[in-house]
Design an enzyme around this catalytic site. Structure first.
Site, short mmCIF file in Angstrom:
data_model
loop_
_atom_site.label_atom_id
_atom_site.label_comp_id
_atom_site.label_asym_id
_atom_site.label_seq_id
_atom_site.Cartn_x
_atom_site.Cartn_y
_atom_site.Cartn_z
N HIS A 1 115.27 77.08 69.68
CA HIS A 1 115.70 78.19 69.70
C HIS A 1 115.50 79.08 71.04
O HIS A 1 114.76 79.84 71.12
CB HIS A 1 115.22 79.14 68.55
CG HIS A 1 115.51 78.83 67.14
ND1 HIS A 1 116.79 78.54 66.98
CD2 HIS A 1 114.85 78.76 65.99
CE1 HIS A 1 116.94 78.23 65.73
NE2 HIS A 1 115.63 78.32 65.14
N ASP B 1 118.66 79.30 58.58
CA ASP B 1 119.34 79.16 59.92
C ASP B 1 119.39 77.61 60.12
O ASP B 1 119.88 77.02 61.28
CB ASP B 1 118.87 79.77 61.08
CG ASP B 1 117.42 79.61 61.37
OD1 ASP B 1 116.75 79.26 60.15
OD2 ASP B 1 116.91 79.57 62.35
N HIS B 2 119.08 76.80 59.12
CA HIS B 2 119.34 75.27 59.40
C HIS B 2 119.85 74.59 58.41
O HIS B 2 119.97 73.27 58.36
CB HIS B 2 117.65 74.62 59.58
CG HIS B 2 117.06 75.12 60.72
ND1 HIS B 2 116.85 74.62 61.86
CD2 HIS B 2 116.52 76.41 61.08
CE1 HIS B 2 116.18 75.39 62.66
NE2 HIS B 2 115.94 76.51 62.25
N HIS C 1 105.14 75.18 60.61
CA HIS C 1 106.32 76.33 60.30
C HIS C 1 106.55 76.27 58.78
O HIS C 1 106.73 77.42 58.40
CB HIS C 1 107.42 75.81 61.39
CG HIS C 1 108.52 76.73 61.22
ND1 HIS C 1 108.44 78.14 61.81
CD2 HIS C 1 109.92 76.76 60.64
CE1 HIS C 1 109.51 78.76 61.41
NE2 HIS C 1 110.54 77.93 60.90
N HIS D 1 115.02 76.35 55.79
CA HIS D 1 115.11 77.99 56.31
C HIS D 1 116.64 78.09 56.62
O HIS D 1 117.63 77.37 57.15
CB HIS D 1 114.41 78.40 57.53
CG HIS D 1 112.85 78.72 57.13
ND1 HIS D 1 112.17 78.75 58.24
CD2 HIS D 1 112.36 78.61 56.01
CE1 HIS D 1 110.97 79.27 57.73
NE2 HIS D 1 110.91 79.11 56.47
N HIS E 1 114.04 71.67 58.08
CA HIS E 1 113.40 72.18 57.07
C HIS E 1 114.70 73.29 56.40
O HIS E 1 115.49 73.25 56.99
CB HIS E 1 112.21 73.19 57.62
CG HIS E 1 112.60 74.19 58.37
ND1 HIS E 1 113.10 74.01 59.60
CD2 HIS E 1 112.41 75.68 58.49
CE1 HIS E 1 113.43 75.25 60.22
NE2 HIS E 1 113.06 76.20 59.81
N ASP F 1 112.10 73.60 64.28
CA ASP F 1 111.30 74.95 64.72
C ASP F 1 109.77 74.62 64.68
O ASP F 1 108.94 75.63 64.83
CB ASP F 1 111.48 75.87 63.43
CG ASP F 1 113.03 76.58 63.48
OD1 ASP F 1 113.59 76.44 64.60
OD2 ASP F 1 113.23 77.37 62.88
ZN LIG Z 1 114.88 78.37 62.91
#
Ligand SMILES: [Zn+2]
Length: 252
Positions: free
Chosen positions: A234, A100-101, A167, A98, A96, A189
């Site tokens: 995570h 952190d990806h 998510h 976000h 996705h 996630d």
């Molecule tokens: Zn994440």
């Protein structure tokens, strides 16, 4: 036929509250967790699933997540560990969009970005509560090549994307089949931890909590019916048990 090699690329760590890892559980407890990417060296293509976070972006926009990332934990440095340059990557797919990806997408200038069409639209016009999540739009660099997709999708033989929304609206999990080892199911996630999968406890961040629960059930179903090992996104305790680059899975 040559088998795929699968490398886990270390992207450093971040901190969130436990109640964001598992919704409403253990509020007030900070949790440090890993961020990693998955490099698949397949006979037909070099594929990267997720690209971690950009340290400067997190320091500027989300410093409260206390990022720890060394120069060796960036996408160019991690690819180099595996013998590759960023320009060698053929296909990038983000679970996705976000922050952190997606942080390393901007280095992969020769790659085609496979993207769930709904995810791209949402990242560009997020709901108010999604704005921090979608705060790094550097994946949308000038000249980027997108291939919009939807539904479950086989990228190359034996490498599958499965829709697991909740998510975010267009979330994809990844299944990699190997010839002589168990298949690997990367949850993204849709499952931060093993507890997510065991107890069906969704994350505190979500677009649709009911769909998030359905995604967890889908992952458990896939793990069972595809005889796959499960890799949540995570969780430090899980991550520390895995082989990370330059070690790899498969390749035999
Ligand atoms: Zn994440």
């Amino acid at each position: 036929m040559t088998d795929s090699k699968v490398y886990l690329l270390d992207g450093g760590t971040l901190v969130i509250d436990a109640s964001d890892v598992h919704w409403h559980i253990d509020a007030g407890t900070p949790v440090r967790f890993p961020v990693y990417s998955v490099l698949i060296e397949h006979p037909d293509a070099l594929i990267l699933y997720d690209t971690g976070y950009d340290l400067d972006h997190v320091n500027a926009v989300l410093p409260f997540e206390l990022p720890l990332q060394t120069p060796e934990q960036t996408i160019p440095a991690q690819l180099a560990l595996c013998g590759y340059k960023p320009e060698d990557v053929d296909i990038v797919i983000n679970s996705h969009f976000h922050f952190d990806h997606v942080g390393g997408n901007k280095y992969l200038t020769n790659a085609t970005t496979l993207v769930h069409k709904e995810e791209l639209r949402h990242a560009k016009v997020p709901e108010p509560f999604e704005r921090l999540g979608y705060s790094d739009v550097s994946f949308d660099y000038p000249g980027v090549t997108y291939r919009p997709i939807s539904g479950d999708y086989e990228i190359v033989p034996g490498v599958w994307l499965f829709e697991t929304p909740g998510h975010t609206i267009g979330h994809y999990s990844l299944l990699v089949e190997l010839q002589n080892e168990r298949s690997m199911l990367f949850c993204g996630d849709a499952a931060y931890t093993r507890t997510t999968l065991e107890k069906e406890w969704i994350a505190g961040f979500h677009l649709d909590p009911t769909k998030s629960v359905e995604a967890i059930r889908r992952l458990n179903y896939l793990a069972r019916t595809r005889d796959a090992d499960v890799y949540p996104s995570h969780e430090l305790e899980s991550y520390e048990q895995w082989k990370v680059a330059p070690q790899f899975y498969g390749g035999s």
